[in-house]
Each structure stands twice: as structure tokens, then as C-alpha cells.
Design a protein around this motif. Structure first.
Motif, PDB file in Angstrom:
ATOM      1  N   PRO A 186       0.825  -1.194   0.000  1.00 53.73           N
ATOM      2  CA  PRO A 186       0.000   0.000   0.000  1.00 53.73           C
ATOM      3  C   PRO A 186       0.870   1.259   0.000  1.00 53.73           C
ATOM      4  CG  PRO A 186      -0.759  -1.536   1.682  1.00 53.73           C
ATOM      5  CD  PRO A 186       0.513  -2.088   1.135  1.00 53.73           C
ATOM      6  N   ASN A 187       0.400   2.259  -0.728  1.00 58.33           N
ATOM      7  CA  ASN A 187       1.005   3.586  -0.653  1.00 58.33           C
ATOM      8  C   ASN A 187       2.387   3.742  -1.314  1.00 58.33           C
ATOM      9  OD1 ASN A 187       0.012   6.054   0.273  1.00 58.33           O
ATOM     10  ND2 ASN A 187       1.649   6.152   1.808  1.00 58.33           N
ATOM     11  N   VAL A 188       2.825   2.759  -2.065  1.00 59.63           N
ATOM     12  CA  VAL A 188       4.133   2.883  -2.712  1.00 59.63           C
ATOM     13  C   VAL A 188       4.060   3.738  -3.982  1.00 59.63           C
ATOM     14  CG1 VAL A 188       5.099   0.725  -1.826  1.00 59.63           C
ATOM     15  CG2 VAL A 188       3.821   0.719  -3.971  1.00 59.63           C
ATOM     16  N   GLY A 189       2.809   3.968  -4.447  1.00 63.96           N
ATOM     17  CA  GLY A 189       2.649   4.811  -5.638  1.00 63.96           C
ATOM     18  C   GLY A 189       2.152   4.060  -6.867  1.00 63.96           C
ATOM     19  N   LYS A 190       1.459   2.952  -6.655  1.00 62.00           N
ATOM     20  CA  LYS A 190       0.961   2.144  -7.784  1.00 62.00           C
ATOM     21  C   LYS A 190      -0.020   2.933  -8.652  1.00 62.00           C
ATOM     22  CE  LYS A 190      -0.741  -1.011  -5.082  1.00 62.00           C
ATOM     23  NZ  LYS A 190      -0.220  -0.575  -3.773  1.00 62.00           N
ATOM     24  N   SER A 191      -0.998   3.554  -7.988  1.00 64.17           N
ATOM     25  CA  SER A 191      -2.016   4.279  -8.769  1.00 64.17           C
ATOM     26  C   SER A 191      -1.388   5.430  -9.519  1.00 64.17           C
ATOM     27  CB  SER A 191      -3.102   4.825  -7.861  1.00 64.17           C
ATOM     28  OG  SER A 191      -3.451   3.886  -6.908  1.00 64.17           O
ATOM     29  N   THR A 192      -0.478   6.135  -8.863  1.00 65.04           N
ATOM     30  CA  THR A 192       0.189   7.260  -9.513  1.00 65.04           C
ATOM     31  C   THR A 192       0.935   6.748 -10.751  1.00 65.04           C
ATOM     32  OG1 THR A 192       0.511   8.134  -7.294  1.00 65.04           O
ATOM     33  CG2 THR A 192       1.667   9.261  -9.077  1.00 65.04           C
ATOM     34  N   ARG A 238     -11.624   5.305  -9.929  1.00 67.56           N
ATOM     35  CA  ARG A 238     -11.518   6.454  -9.037  1.00 67.56           C
ATOM     36  C   ARG A 238     -11.792   7.745  -9.799  1.00 67.56           C
ATOM     37  NH1 ARG A 238      -6.017   5.311  -5.573  1.00 67.56           N
ATOM     38  NH2 ARG A 238      -6.323   3.063  -5.404  1.00 67.56           N
ATOM     39  N   ASN A 296      10.370   3.636  -6.657  1.00 66.49           N
ATOM     40  CA  ASN A 296       9.604   4.857  -6.869  1.00 66.49           C
ATOM     41  C   ASN A 296       9.941   5.927  -5.822  1.00 66.49           C
ATOM     42  OD1 ASN A 296       7.675   6.467  -8.159  1.00 66.49           O
ATOM     43  ND2 ASN A 296       6.053   5.770  -6.766  1.00 66.49           N
ATOM     44  N   LYS A 297       9.478   7.121  -6.089  1.00 65.88           N
ATOM     45  CA  LYS A 297       9.668   8.287  -5.211  1.00 65.88           C
ATOM     46  C   LYS A 297      11.144   8.673  -5.123  1.00 65.88           C
ATOM     47  CE  LYS A 297       5.571   6.960  -2.545  1.00 65.88           C
ATOM     48  NZ  LYS A 297       4.856   6.965  -1.288  1.00 65.88           N
ATOM     49  N   ASP A 299      12.429  11.021  -6.596  1.00 66.81           N
ATOM     50  CA  ASP A 299      12.575  12.476  -6.627  1.00 66.81           C
ATOM     51  C   ASP A 299      12.869  13.011  -5.221  1.00 66.81           C
ATOM     52  OD1 ASP A 299       9.506  13.338  -5.586  1.00 66.81           O
ATOM     53  OD2 ASP A 299       9.652  11.436  -6.659  1.00 66.81           O
ATOM     54  N   SER A 329      10.242   8.374 -10.757  1.00 62.90           N
ATOM     55  CA  SER A 329       9.302   9.190 -10.001  1.00 62.90           C
ATOM     56  C   SER A 329       7.977   9.134 -10.746  1.00 62.90           C
ATOM     57  CB  SER A 329       9.789  10.625  -9.898  1.00 62.90           C
ATOM     58  OG  SER A 329       8.718  11.418  -9.403  1.00 62.90           O
ATOM     59  N   ALA A 330       7.047   8.377 -10.185  1.00 66.28           N
ATOM     60  CA  ALA A 330       5.732   8.280 -10.823  1.00 66.28           C
ATOM     61  C   ALA A 330       5.061   9.642 -10.797  1.00 66.28           C
ATOM     62  CB  ALA A 330       4.877   7.241 -10.102  1.00 66.28           C
ATOM     63  N   LEU A 331       5.345  10.389  -9.760  1.00 62.53           N
ATOM     64  CA  LEU A 331       4.735  11.703  -9.590  1.00 62.53           C
ATOM     65  C   LEU A 331       5.151  12.657 -10.711  1.00 62.53           C
ATOM     66  CD1 LEU A 331       2.849  12.989  -7.484  1.00 62.53           C
ATOM     67  CD2 LEU A 331       4.871  13.887  -6.337  1.00 62.53           C
TER      68      LEU A 331
HETATM   69  N1  LIG Z   1       7.395  12.189  -3.895  1.00 65.31           N
HETATM   70  C1  LIG Z   1       6.703  11.266  -4.544  1.00 65.31           C
HETATM   71  N2  LIG Z   1       5.502  10.884  -4.101  1.00 65.31           N
HETATM   72  C2  LIG Z   1       4.821   9.936  -4.785  1.00 65.31           C
HETATM   73  C3  LIG Z   1       5.353   9.346  -5.952  1.00 65.31           C
HETATM   74  N3  LIG Z   1       4.466   8.444  -6.404  1.00 65.31           N
HETATM   75  C4  LIG Z   1       3.425   8.463  -5.561  1.00 65.31           C
HETATM   76  N4  LIG Z   1       3.624   9.365  -4.573  1.00 65.31           N
HETATM   77  C5  LIG Z   1       2.717   9.691  -3.474  1.00 65.31           C
HETATM   78  O1  LIG Z   1       2.556   8.559  -2.643  1.00 65.31           O
HETATM   79  C6  LIG Z   1       1.227   8.490  -2.154  1.00 65.31           C
HETATM   80  C7  LIG Z   1       0.614   7.141  -2.496  1.00 65.31           C
HETATM   81  O2  LIG Z   1       0.462   7.039  -3.889  1.00 65.31           O
HETATM   82  P1  LIG Z   1      -0.597   6.081  -4.565  1.00 65.31           P
HETATM   83  O3  LIG Z   1      -0.355   6.143  -6.026  1.00 65.31           O
HETATM   84  O4  LIG Z   1      -1.963   6.351  -4.069  1.00 65.31           O
HETATM   85  O5  LIG Z   1      -0.090   4.721  -3.965  1.00 65.31           O
HETATM   86  P2  LIG Z   1      -0.743   3.253  -4.115  1.00 65.31           P
HETATM   87  O6  LIG Z   1       0.377   2.307  -4.097  1.00 65.31           O
HETATM   88  O7  LIG Z   1      -1.654   3.214  -5.280  1.00 65.31           O
HETATM   89  O8  LIG Z   1      -1.535   3.179  -2.778  1.00 65.31           O
HETATM   90  P3  LIG Z   1      -2.763   2.176  -2.397  1.00 65.31           P
HETATM   91  O9  LIG Z   1      -3.876   2.506  -3.335  1.00 65.31           O
HETATM   92  O10 LIG Z   1      -3.031   2.533  -0.991  1.00 65.31           O
HETATM   93  O11 LIG Z   1      -2.252   0.789  -2.548  1.00 65.31           O
HETATM   94  C8  LIG Z   1       0.467   9.654  -2.777  1.00 65.31           C
HETATM   95  O12 LIG Z   1       0.455  10.700  -1.840  1.00 65.31           O
HETATM   96  C9  LIG Z   1       1.312  10.022  -3.974  1.00 65.31           C
HETATM   97  O13 LIG Z   1       1.197  11.360  -4.316  1.00 65.31           O
HETATM   98  C10 LIG Z   1       6.639   9.778  -6.403  1.00 65.31           C
HETATM   99  O14 LIG Z   1       7.194   9.340  -7.405  1.00 65.31           O
HETATM  100  N5  LIG Z   1       7.272  10.731  -5.654  1.00 65.31           N
END
Ligand SMILES: Nc1nc2c(ncn2[C@@H]2O[C@H](COP(=O)(O)OP(=O)(O)OP(=O)(O)O)[C@@H](O)[C@H]2O)c(=O)[nH]1
Ligand SMILES: Nc1nc2c(ncn2[C@@H]2O[C@H](COP(=O)(O)OP(=O)(O)OP(=O)(O)O)[C@@H](O)[C@H]2O)c(=O)[nH]1
Length: 476
Positions: A186-192, A238, A296-297, A299, A329-331
Motif C-alpha cells: 500500500p502507498n508505494v505509488g501504484k495508482s500514480t 476512481r 519509486n519516489k 525524486d 518518479s511516478a509523480l
Molecule cells: N514524492 C513522490 N511521491 C509519490 C510518488 N508516487 C506516488 N507518490 C505519493 O505517494 C502516495 C501514495 O500514492 P498512490 O499512487 O496512491 O499509492 P498506491 O500504491 O496506489 O496506494 P494504495 O492505493 O493505498 O495501494 C500519494 O500521496 C502520492 O502522491 C513519487 O514518485 N514521488
């Protein structure tokens, strides 16, 4: 998606025994992903040609009272997520009050549930099952897990009653797409990342490709190449990125891995490589899927943090060193384009086909360069190689005394084949068969005796079902 079979039942009825029978990997994936209880096990099952995921729910103790405490929350969740529930009871111990409570719960759930009477070895099956008709879960099916009796037949039977898979109704032009699963904690940035992959300039997403908006398959084209993203995160459903649709589901993750050609495993570089990441990678490896790892992340990370992560990768991720690593950086979108190149490369390797004479010649060259050792005064001989499958590539080697081939020699073979055939990004499996005929011992070919047995079991089950239908009609 591959079907999910959950094993439920009170302690000691034989769930672990059946689980071990059904799963290929001796070490089941013990889930401590997302803080689930450790006693719930997941494994990749294979019976005949069919693949599925098995969950040993554990967690049900007959000592507690009431269905809520009786069935731990985890087990209930597993039942909810499963396509098929196998409810195991003990044919030797007979009916038990805990069985009745579990049955009561299962009767009320909408799940496709089968009542399986285990430990019927040495018993008259008809007598052994007679106790359990009263549970009201239809026809009890007798097996003996420890003897492997009727286990294959049971699984074939329950799988054959599942409805058609969604993937089978995808439009023709997408049947040969690269199927990508993006997985991670969770929260690693999959959706992004998924949004980023779909949102690139060169990407055309098809909404009308015969899939509904609720579909977990997202077909699209990038530079004219067809892809399908397996969207377990519910990204498309979403309205915006911050809206979480479903909570993390390990089962969906495992299904996506099974279903994919290439798995993109996302790791949060800021957190480093965690044990949960390792578990997930272990499952990808077991499933034989090709793999790209995205850190990921990346940046805004400090230099010393970056160095630390790189050092950690070398130490902890050596077991998946066939995969390409990308710091992204998915962001911001950096590194995502290059990641696609690795996805394509891994797909090509996973699906490659090599003619038998090419593989056999390569085998001869490799052996000439470095002979296998002598065993009991005789040299181990390798004669033929042919391809036994793809995604992952399977190389079948035929020869003599292959059971004695040392692990170091197997590694040598594997490395040489990888190098010469240019296999990148995917695990490769070697199978060793004794005997000269390269087409001997193919899977899925039943002997006449096995066929007859299968037929008998099918008829038996049909009879039993008719009988129970007749009984329930009579009751009404
Ligand atoms: N700085 C930074 N933040 C990121 C990056 N990718 C994602 N995030 C942040 O990380 C958080 C989680 O991103 P999600 O894409 O929702 O992660 P997820 O893995 O889909 O999370 P779940 O749906 O909970 O499984 C968000 O606040 C994003 O903005 C990145 O490359 N850099
Ligand atoms: N005779 C016989 N014994 C069996 C069979 N299947 C399992 N057993 C035995 O039953 C015992 C319990 O089996 P397990 O597989 O550990 O049962 P379980 O349901 O996983 O038990 P918990 O882990 O406590 O939930 C073991 O001693 C097995 O050897 C069978 O088909 N026949």
C-alpha cells in the motif's frame, strides 16, 4: 483472472495436507503483507493444466463460541474474496458442532461452496460421507488428502463449474497484448504510476474495446503496440488519485501476478526494501512471471539515501537479479519511458520460441565447454533439449543420470542459456528428464487408467448430485 480456492475447516481436518498437495512451491507464501495474520498461507496451485490460487485460511478454532469469534476476520475475508470455498471435514472424527457453525455461515454466504470429507482412506466412502448430508451444503465429496486420493478429480470438478473468465471475452486484437500488472505494498505509488503509464502522450487508451468501465483490464496502445494493464488498484474507477476505492487486497495482487506477462513491482525507495516487498517478489518468482522493479519516489531523495537503497538492492534483491531495476518518479514521470523498454524486453524473452535443434546444439556446445561430473564412474549425459513452455520459458533437457546433476552445474547451464539466447527479465526453468525421447512424459496426457478413473469419479459425482437434488426436491 485465475480462480481462488479457499480451504476452510476446523483445526486438524487436513487443510495443510491438502494445501501442500495442491501447491507447487514447497514454501507457501506466508502472508504478512499489510499486517495480515501470519498463519494464513497462500500458494500457487496447479493441477493438470489448470492454475489457481489456494488459501489455507487457518484461523478457525472450534473452541470458541459463536460464529463471529469462531471464524477469525481474516478467514471471513478470505471466503469473501475466494471464487470457490472448500469446506473440509474429518471423515474419521465424524460430525462436530464446530462444523455445524461453519456450515451455517457458509450456507448464508453466496459463495460457491463444496463440502469435502477428508481422511476417507480405509473407510467406505459412502458411509464416511453419510454423517455430513445434514450440514445442508449439498453433496459431500470424499477424498484422502494424505494419500492424494481423488484430490485432482475434486479440483478439476470444482474448477469446471466456474463461469467463463473475463479475459476470454476480450476483443481479438487484444488477445496477444503484453499484459502488465503493477503491484506493490500500500502507498508505494501504484495508482500514480498506472495513471502515469496510461497518461503518456504516446498512449491511446481504449474505452470501447468490449470491456466495461468496471473491467479490471485496461486495453491501450503505445507506439502501435497493444498492452493490457491489469488494474487491481481500481485506478480507472476512481474519480481522482486520492480517492481510495478498495483496500489493499493480497488476493487481487496474487491474481494479477498470475494473470500477467510482465509484473512491475513498485517499491517505495524512501522506505527501502521491506520484508513485504521480498514476499511479493518471491511470489512473482514462484509464478514464473517476468519482472521489472520500479524504485519509486526517487525524486527529492538525498544522495546518501540513494546510495543506501542501491546497496540494499544488491544485498537483498540478488535472488531476482534477472530483473531490470528502474529508479523512477511516478509523480513527475521521470524514468517511466525507460521502464517501458524493460517491460517490452521482458515480454519478448518470456514469450520467445526456440526450435529444438537450436536448443540441442546449444546444449552440446555448453557441455563441450564444460562436462558434467562423473557419478559412480559414469559420466552424466545430456542428449536433447527442447522447449517445454513459455512465460516463463521452460527448457527440457533429456539424458541419463540427470537426477544426480549438481546444483552448481544447473546454475552453469542456466547462465549459459540465458547469455546465449539473450533471455532478459524473466525467470527460466529447467526440467530434467531421463530418457531419449524428447516428447516423452508430456504433461496433461493421462494414461488410459487415469482417464477411466477420472470418468468414474465424474459419473460418481453426477450421481451424487442428482441424488441430493432429488432429496431437496422431496423436502420442498
Ligand atoms: N514524492 C513522490 N511521491 C509519490 C510518488 N508516487 C506516488 N507518490 C505519493 O505517494 C502516495 C501514495 O500514492 P498512490 O499512487 O496512491 O499509492 P498506491 O500504491 O496506489 O496506494 P494504495 O492505493 O493505498 O495501494 C500519494 O500521496 C502520492 O502522491 C513519487 O514518485 N514521488
Ligand atoms: N488418514 C488420514 N490422515 C490425514 C489425511 N489428511 C490429513 N491427515 C492427517 O491429519 C492431521 C492433521 O492434518 P493437517 O493438514 O495438519 O490439518 P489442518 O486442518 O491443517 O490443521 P490446523 O493446521 O491445525 O488447522 C495430520 O496428522 C495429517 O497427517 C488423510 O487423508 N487421511
Amino acid at each position: 483472472m485465475v480462480p481462488v480456492i479457499a480451504l476452510v475447516g476446523r483445526p486438524n481436518v487436513g487443510k495443510s495436507t491438502l494445501f501442500n498437495r495442491l501447491t507447487r512451491s514447497r514454501d507457501a507464501l506466508v502472508a504478512d503483507l499489510s499486517g495480515l495474520t501470519r498463519d494464513r498461507k497462500y500458494g500457487e496451485g496447479k493441477v493438470g493444466g489448470a492454475r489457481f490460487i489456494v488459501i489455507d485460511t487457518g484461523g478457525i478454532s472450534g473452541d470458541e463460541e459463536g460464529i463471529d469469534s469462531l471464524m477469525a476476520k481474516q478467514s471471513l475475508m478470505a471466503i469473501e474474496e475466494a471464487d470457490i470455498v472448500l469446506f473440509l471435514v474429518d471423515g474419521r472424527a465424524g460430525l462436530n458442532p464446530a462444523d455445524e457453525m461453519i456450515a451455517d455461515h457458509l450456507r448464508r454466504s453466496e459463495k460457491s461452496c463444496y463440502l469435502v470429507v477428508n481422511k476417507t482412506d480405509g473407510l467406505d466412502p459412502d458411509v464416511a460421507i453419510s454423517d455430513f448430508f445434514g450440514l445442508g451444503l449439498g453433496q459431500p465429496l470424499p477424498i484422502a488428502a494424505s494419500q492424494n486420493r481423488s484430490v485432482t478429480l475434486l479440483i478439476e470438478e470444482v474448477l469446471s463449474e466456474l463461469p467463463e473468465q473475463e479475459a476470454d471475452v476480450l476483443p481479438e486484437e487484444f488477445k496477444f497484448s503484453t499484459r502488465i500488472a503493477v503491484v506493490g505494498r500500500p502507498n508505494v505509488g501504484k495508482s500514480t504510476l498506472v495513471n502515469r503509464m496510461l497518461g503518456e502522450d504516446r498512449v491511446v487508451v481504449f474505452d470501447q474495446a468490449g470491456t466495461t468501465r468496471d473491467s479490471i483490464y485496461i486495453p491501450y496502445e503505445r507506439d502501435g503496440e497493444p498492452y493490457i494493464l491489469i488494474d487491481t488498484a481500481g485506478v480507472r474507477r476512481r474519480k481522482n488519485i486520492t480517492e481510495a476505492v478498495e483496500k489493499f487486497s493480497i488476493i487481487k495482487t496474487l491474481q494479477a501476478i498470475e494473470d500477467a506477462n510482465v509484473v512491475v513491482c513498485v517499491i517505495d525507495a524512501r522506505q527501502g526494501v521491506t520484508d513485504q516487498d521480498l514476499h511479493m517478489l518471491g511470489f512473482v518468482l514462484d509464478a514464473g512471471r517476468s519482472l521489472v522493479i520500479a524504485l519509486n519516489k526517487w525524486d527529492g531523495m538525498l544522495e546518501e539515501q540513494k546510495l543506501k537503497v542501491k546497496e540494499q538492492i544488491q544485498r537483498r534483491l540478488e535472488f531476482v537479479d534477472f530483473a531490470r531495476f528502474h529508479f523512477i518518479s511516478a509523480l513527475h514521470g521521470s524514468g517511466v519511458g525507460e521502464m517501458y523498454r524493460s517491460v517490452d524486453e521482458a515480454y519478448v524473452s518470456a514469450m520467445a520460441k526456440w526450435p529444438t535443434n537450436r536448443l540441442t546444439r546449444l546444449l552440446e556446445d555448453v557441455v563441450a565447454e564444460h562436462q558434467p561430473p562423473m557419478v559412480n564412474g559414469r559420466r552424466i549425459k545430456m542428449r536433447y533439449a527442447h522447449q517445454g513452455g513459455s512465460n516463463p520459458p521452460i527448457i527440457v533437457v533429456h539424458g541419463n543420470q540427470l537426477d544426480n546433476l549438481p546444483a552448481s552445474y544447473k546454475r552453469y547451464l542456466q547462465n549459459k542459456f540465458r547469455q546465449v539466447l539473450g533471455i532478459k527479465g524473466t525467470p527460466v526453468r529447467f526440467e530434467f528428464r531421463v530418457g531419449d525421447n524428447p516428447f516423452e512424459g508430456r504433461p496433461n496426457q493421462l494414461t488410459p487408467r487415469q482417464l477411466a478413473k477420472k470418468q468414474r469419479f465424474k459419473l460418481h459425482v453426477q450421481d451424487l448430485k442428482k441424488e441430493s437434488k432429488r432429496k431437496s426436491r422431496k423436502k420442498k
